[in-house]
Design a protein around this motif. Structure first.
Motif, mmCIF file in Angstrom:
data_model
loop_
_atom_site.group_PDB
_atom_site.id
_atom_site.type_symbol
_atom_site.label_atom_id
_atom_site.label_comp_id
_atom_site.label_asym_id
_atom_site.label_seq_id
_atom_site.Cartn_x
_atom_site.Cartn_y
_atom_site.Cartn_z
ATOM 1 N N ALA A 1 20.483 38.385 4.606
ATOM 2 C CA ALA A 1 19.752 37.766 3.494
ATOM 3 C C ALA A 1 18.677 36.769 3.914
ATOM 4 N N SER A 2 18.735 36.264 5.120
ATOM 5 C CA SER A 2 17.721 35.295 5.541
ATOM 6 C C SER A 2 16.482 35.975 6.105
ATOM 7 N N GLY A 3 16.470 37.297 6.099
ATOM 8 C CA GLY A 3 15.365 38.048 6.686
ATOM 9 C C GLY A 3 14.177 38.246 5.769
ATOM 10 N N ASP A 4 13.155 38.830 6.357
ATOM 11 C CA ASP A 4 11.874 39.050 5.704
ATOM 12 C C ASP A 4 11.961 40.002 4.506
ATOM 13 N N LEU A 5 12.741 41.054 4.620
ATOM 14 C CA LEU A 5 12.873 42.022 3.534
ATOM 15 C C LEU A 5 13.389 41.354 2.258
ATOM 16 N N THR A 6 14.338 40.469 2.414
ATOM 17 C CA THR A 6 14.913 39.782 1.258
ATOM 18 C C THR A 6 13.883 38.899 0.574
ATOM 19 N N SER A 7 13.166 38.089 1.353
ATOM 20 C CA SER A 7 12.226 37.139 0.743
ATOM 21 C C SER A 7 10.943 37.796 0.250
ATOM 22 N N GLY B 1 24.682 37.929 -16.535
ATOM 23 C CA GLY B 1 25.718 37.471 -15.614
ATOM 24 C C GLY B 1 25.623 38.045 -14.219
ATOM 25 N N THR B 2 24.546 38.766 -13.910
ATOM 26 C CA THR B 2 24.399 39.318 -12.565
ATOM 27 C C THR B 2 24.282 38.190 -11.550
ATOM 28 N N ARG B 3 25.115 38.258 -10.523
ATOM 29 C CA ARG B 3 25.086 37.274 -9.451
ATOM 30 C C ARG B 3 24.545 37.935 -8.196
ATOM 31 N N ILE B 4 23.876 37.132 -7.385
ATOM 32 C CA ILE B 4 23.362 37.604 -6.106
ATOM 33 C C ILE B 4 23.962 36.730 -5.022
ATOM 34 N N VAL B 5 24.593 37.362 -4.051
ATOM 35 C CA VAL B 5 25.191 36.634 -2.937
ATOM 36 C C VAL B 5 24.514 37.117 -1.665
ATOM 37 N N GLY B 6 23.906 36.195 -0.952
ATOM 38 C CA GLY B 6 23.270 36.503 0.316
ATOM 39 C C GLY B 6 24.191 36.135 1.463
ATOM 40 N N VAL B 7 24.265 37.004 2.449
ATOM 41 C CA VAL B 7 25.092 36.764 3.629
ATOM 42 C C VAL B 7 24.214 36.949 4.857
ATOM 43 N N ALA B 8 24.239 35.962 5.740
ATOM 44 C CA ALA B 8 23.492 36.048 7.001
ATOM 45 C C ALA B 8 24.061 35.025 7.972
ATOM 46 N N ARG B 9 23.580 35.065 9.200
ATOM 47 C CA ARG B 9 24.065 34.127 10.218
ATOM 48 C C ARG B 9 23.309 32.803 10.199
ATOM 49 N N THR B 10 22.166 32.764 9.537
ATOM 50 C CA THR B 10 21.382 31.535 9.461
ATOM 51 C C THR B 10 22.167 30.479 8.692
ATOM 52 N N LYS B 11 22.090 29.234 9.160
ATOM 53 C CA LYS B 11 22.808 28.144 8.488
ATOM 54 C C LYS B 11 21.984 27.650 7.303
ATOM 55 N N PHE B 12 22.400 28.036 6.115
ATOM 56 C CA PHE B 12 21.805 27.590 4.858
ATOM 57 C C PHE B 12 22.912 27.145 3.934
ATOM 58 N N THR B 13 22.571 26.283 3.005
ATOM 59 C CA THR B 13 23.420 26.068 1.840
ATOM 60 C C THR B 13 22.832 26.952 0.744
ATOM 61 N N SER B 14 23.557 27.145 -0.324
ATOM 62 C CA SER B 14 23.019 27.926 -1.438
ATOM 63 C C SER B 14 21.742 27.280 -1.956
ATOM 64 N N GLU B 15 21.751 25.964 -2.072
ATOM 65 C CA GLU B 15 20.575 25.258 -2.602
ATOM 66 C C GLU B 15 19.366 25.402 -1.671
#
Length: 86
Positions: free
Chosen positions: A10-16, A35-49
C-alpha cells in the motif's frame, strides 16, 4: 453489507497514483457500497493518519477536478493502515 478492500504493498506508487484516486472517484460518485473500508498493508512505518495525509496529497494531484476536501475527509475516515513487519 459493508466491504473491506485490502491493498498489499500500500505504500507504493500504484496505490497513490491509481488505486486510491480511483476508489475516491467511485466514492465521490456514490458508486462504492456504504461502509466500504480500505486497509493498506506494507512494510513502511506509517500510522493510519500519516498514510491518510500522504494519500490526500496524491489523490488531490491525480484526481484533478473531482477532488473535494470535505468528500475526501468522509472517504478517508474509512482508510486504515497496518504495518506488515513483525
Amino acid at each position: 453489507m459493508p466491504h473491506t478492500l485490502v491493498i498489499f504493498g500500500a505504500s507504493g506508487d500504484l496505490t497513490s497514483r491509481k488505486l486510491i484516486p480511483a476508489l475516491y472517484s467511485l466514492y465521490h460518485k456514490k458508486r462504492l457500497p456504504k461502509g466500504t473500508r480500505i486497509v493498506g498493508v506494507a512494510r513502511t512505518k506509517f500510522t493510519s493518519e500519516a498514510w491518510r495525509q500522504e494519500l490526500a496529497a496524491s489523490t488531490q494531484k491525480f484526481a484533478d477536478k473531482d477532488f473535494d476536501a470535505a468528500t475526501w475527509e468522509a472517504f478517508a475516515a474509512n482508510i486504515f493502515y497496518q504495518n506488515g513487519r513483525h
